[in-house]
Write a protein that holds these residues in place. Structure first.
Motif, PDB file in Angstrom:
ATOM      1  N   THR A 138       0.817  -1.214   0.000  1.00 25.79           N
ATOM      2  CA  THR A 138       0.000   0.000   0.000  1.00 25.79           C
ATOM      3  C   THR A 138       0.846   1.257   0.000  1.00 25.79           C
ATOM      4  O   THR A 138       0.336   2.352   0.165  1.00 25.79           O
ATOM      5  CB  THR A 138      -0.933   0.021   1.221  1.00 25.79           C
ATOM      6  OG1 THR A 138      -0.143  -0.030   2.409  1.00 25.79           O
ATOM      7  CG2 THR A 138      -1.891  -1.144   1.181  1.00 25.79           C
ATOM      8  N   TYR A 139       2.148   1.116  -0.174  1.00 20.53           N
ATOM      9  CA  TYR A 139       3.014   2.282  -0.229  1.00 20.53           C
ATOM     10  C   TYR A 139       2.872   2.946  -1.591  1.00 20.53           C
ATOM     11  O   TYR A 139       3.107   2.327  -2.626  1.00 20.53           O
ATOM     12  CB  TYR A 139       4.474   1.891   0.015  1.00 20.53           C
ATOM     13  CG  TYR A 139       5.431   3.050  -0.104  1.00 20.53           C
ATOM     14  CD1 TYR A 139       5.421   4.068   0.835  1.00 20.53           C
ATOM     15  CD2 TYR A 139       6.325   3.123  -1.152  1.00 20.53           C
ATOM     16  CE1 TYR A 139       6.274   5.131   0.736  1.00 20.53           C
ATOM     17  CE2 TYR A 139       7.205   4.190  -1.266  1.00 20.53           C
ATOM     18  CZ  TYR A 139       7.165   5.189  -0.323  1.00 20.53           C
ATOM     19  OH  TYR A 139       8.022   6.256  -0.423  1.00 20.53           O
ATOM     20  N   ASP A 140       2.476   4.204  -1.589  1.00 18.18           N
ATOM     21  CA  ASP A 140       2.241   4.946  -2.828  1.00 18.18           C
ATOM     22  C   ASP A 140       3.389   5.924  -3.024  1.00 18.18           C
ATOM     23  O   ASP A 140       3.489   6.929  -2.325  1.00 18.18           O
ATOM     24  CB  ASP A 140       0.897   5.678  -2.743  1.00 18.18           C
ATOM     25  CG  ASP A 140       0.469   6.253  -4.069  1.00 18.18           C
ATOM     26  OD1 ASP A 140       1.130   5.968  -5.081  1.00 18.18           O
ATOM     27  OD2 ASP A 140      -0.520   6.995  -4.091  1.00 18.18           O
ATOM     28  N   MET A 141       4.252   5.656  -3.983  1.00 16.30           N
ATOM     29  CA  MET A 141       5.461   6.456  -4.168  1.00 16.30           C
ATOM     30  C   MET A 141       5.172   7.837  -4.759  1.00 16.30           C
ATOM     31  O   MET A 141       5.853   8.799  -4.428  1.00 16.30           O
ATOM     32  CB  MET A 141       6.460   5.705  -5.054  1.00 16.30           C
ATOM     33  CG  MET A 141       6.989   4.455  -4.399  1.00 16.30           C
ATOM     34  SD  MET A 141       8.024   3.422  -5.448  1.00 16.30           S
ATOM     35  CE  MET A 141       9.065   4.565  -6.266  1.00 16.30           C
ATOM     36  N   ASP A 142       4.182   7.947  -5.624  1.00 11.89           N
ATOM     37  CA  ASP A 142       3.901   9.248  -6.214  1.00 11.89           C
ATOM     38  C   ASP A 142       3.042  10.078  -5.252  1.00 11.89           C
ATOM     39  O   ASP A 142       2.220   9.571  -4.521  1.00 11.89           O
ATOM     40  CB  ASP A 142       3.193   9.108  -7.565  1.00 11.89           C
ATOM     41  CG  ASP A 142       1.922   8.298  -7.484  1.00 11.89           C
ATOM     42  OD1 ASP A 142       1.762   7.567  -6.492  1.00 11.89           O
ATOM     43  OD2 ASP A 142       1.103   8.396  -8.396  1.00 11.89           O
ATOM     44  N   GLY A 143       3.262  11.377  -5.273  1.00 12.44           N
ATOM     45  CA  GLY A 143       2.535  12.263  -4.370  1.00 12.44           C
ATOM     46  C   GLY A 143       1.136  12.577  -4.841  1.00 12.44           C
ATOM     47  O   GLY A 143       0.225  12.760  -4.048  1.00 12.44           O
ATOM     48  N   ILE A 144       0.928  12.604  -6.150  1.00 15.96           N
ATOM     49  CA  ILE A 144      -0.373  12.973  -6.709  1.00 15.96           C
ATOM     50  C   ILE A 144      -0.766  11.925  -7.747  1.00 15.96           C
ATOM     51  O   ILE A 144       0.018  11.570  -8.616  1.00 15.96           O
ATOM     52  CB  ILE A 144      -0.305  14.359  -7.381  1.00 15.96           C
ATOM     53  CG1 ILE A 144       0.104  15.420  -6.353  1.00 15.96           C
ATOM     54  CG2 ILE A 144      -1.630  14.722  -8.015  1.00 15.96           C
ATOM     55  CD1 ILE A 144       0.351  16.773  -6.954  1.00 15.96           C
ATOM     56  N   ASP A 145      -1.989  11.446  -7.639  1.00 20.88           N
ATOM     57  CA  ASP A 145      -2.493  10.486  -8.608  1.00 20.88           C
ATOM     58  C   ASP A 145      -3.212  11.209  -9.740  1.00 20.88           C
ATOM     59  O   ASP A 145      -3.486  12.400  -9.660  1.00 20.88           O
ATOM     60  CB  ASP A 145      -3.455   9.513  -7.950  1.00 20.88           C
ATOM     61  CG  ASP A 145      -2.727   8.590  -6.979  1.00 20.88           C
ATOM     62  OD1 ASP A 145      -1.564   8.256  -7.249  1.00 20.88           O
ATOM     63  OD2 ASP A 145      -3.324   8.206  -5.961  1.00 20.88           O
ATOM     64  N   GLN A 146      -3.536  10.463 -10.777  1.00 17.51           N
ATOM     65  CA  GLN A 146      -4.245  11.044 -11.920  1.00 17.51           C
ATOM     66  C   GLN A 146      -5.617  11.530 -11.461  1.00 17.51           C
ATOM     67  O   GLN A 146      -6.351  10.828 -10.784  1.00 17.51           O
ATOM     68  CB  GLN A 146      -4.408  10.018 -13.031  1.00 17.51           C
ATOM     69  CG  GLN A 146      -5.148  10.555 -14.237  1.00 17.51           C
ATOM     70  CD  GLN A 146      -5.238   9.515 -15.334  1.00 17.51           C
ATOM     71  OE1 GLN A 146      -4.632   8.471 -15.261  1.00 17.51           O
ATOM     72  NE2 GLN A 146      -5.997   9.820 -16.365  1.00 17.51           N
ATOM     73  N   GLY A 147      -5.947  12.739 -11.843  1.00 17.90           N
ATOM     74  CA  GLY A 147      -7.221  13.320 -11.442  1.00 17.90           C
ATOM     75  C   GLY A 147      -8.380  12.844 -12.283  1.00 17.90           C
ATOM     76  O   GLY A 147      -8.227  12.074 -13.223  1.00 17.90           O
ATOM     77  N   ASN A 148      -9.559  13.320 -11.919  1.00 19.96           N
ATOM     78  CA  ASN A 148     -10.777  12.956 -12.625  1.00 19.96           C
ATOM     79  C   ASN A 148     -11.286  14.146 -13.430  1.00 19.96           C
ATOM     80  O   ASN A 148     -12.471  14.308 -13.628  1.00 19.96           O
ATOM     81  CB  ASN A 148     -11.831  12.504 -11.606  1.00 19.96           C
ATOM     82  CG  ASN A 148     -12.932  11.714 -12.244  1.00 19.96           C
ATOM     83  OD1 ASN A 148     -12.789  11.221 -13.351  1.00 19.96           O
ATOM     84  ND2 ASN A 148     -14.042  11.571 -11.554  1.00 19.96           N
ATOM     85  N   TYR A 149     -10.377  15.000 -13.876  1.00 20.59           N
ATOM     86  CA  TYR A 149     -10.740  16.202 -14.632  1.00 20.59           C
ATOM     87  C   TYR A 149     -11.240  15.815 -16.020  1.00 20.59           C
ATOM     88  O   TYR A 149     -10.732  14.892 -16.625  1.00 20.59           O
ATOM     89  CB  TYR A 149      -9.541  17.134 -14.794  1.00 20.59           C
ATOM     90  CG  TYR A 149      -8.658  17.196 -13.591  1.00 20.59           C
ATOM     91  CD1 TYR A 149      -9.107  17.745 -12.403  1.00 20.59           C
ATOM     92  CD2 TYR A 149      -7.370  16.692 -13.625  1.00 20.59           C
ATOM     93  CE1 TYR A 149      -8.305  17.789 -11.293  1.00 20.59           C
ATOM     94  CE2 TYR A 149      -6.560  16.730 -12.528  1.00 20.59           C
ATOM     95  CZ  TYR A 149      -7.027  17.279 -11.352  1.00 20.59           C
ATOM     96  OH  TYR A 149      -6.232  17.317 -10.243  1.00 20.59           O
ATOM     97  N   LEU A 150     -12.191  16.515 -16.508  1.00 24.04           N
ATOM     98  CA  LEU A 150     -12.725  16.330 -17.854  1.00 24.04           C
ATOM     99  C   LEU A 150     -13.226  14.909 -18.103  1.00 24.04           C
ATOM    100  O   LEU A 150     -13.302  14.462 -19.234  1.00 24.04           O
ATOM    101  CB  LEU A 150     -11.679  16.705 -18.914  1.00 24.04           C
ATOM    102  CG  LEU A 150     -11.107  18.112 -18.802  1.00 24.04           C
ATOM    103  CD1 LEU A 150      -9.989  18.303 -19.821  1.00 24.04           C
ATOM    104  CD2 LEU A 150     -12.181  19.161 -18.993  1.00 24.04           C
TER     105      LEU A 150
END
Length: 73
Positions: free
Chosen positions: A59-71
């Motif tokens: 469950t370790y998430d290396m990236d700080g920001i995930d892909q958003g739900n924009y558009l």
């Protein structure tokens, strides 16, 4: 065609719920969730025999920001 609405009492609305009174063309609620589940987590049925030996879920998430739900219409 417009309508007349009397008194309305709303006790609660979920995080991805929509409360609307009046005319509307389109309503599109959307939500984003990240789910971590180990081997055999979503199995359903009776008399399941699941043998996962030594299974672990990272469950370790290396990236700080995930892909958003924009558009995402």
């Amino acid at each position: 065609m417009p309508g007349f609405v009397g008194a309305v009492q709303v006790l609660s609305i979920g995080s991805s719920g929509v409360f609307h009174i009046g005319d509307v063309f389109q309503i599109q609620p959307n939500s984003v969730v990240k789910t971590f589940a180990g081997a055999g987590s979503f199995n359903t049925g009776e008399n399941l025999n699941i043998n996962n030996q030594q299974s672990s879920t990272n469950t370790y998430d290396m990236d700080g920001i995930d892909q958003g739900n924009y558009l995402n219409l």
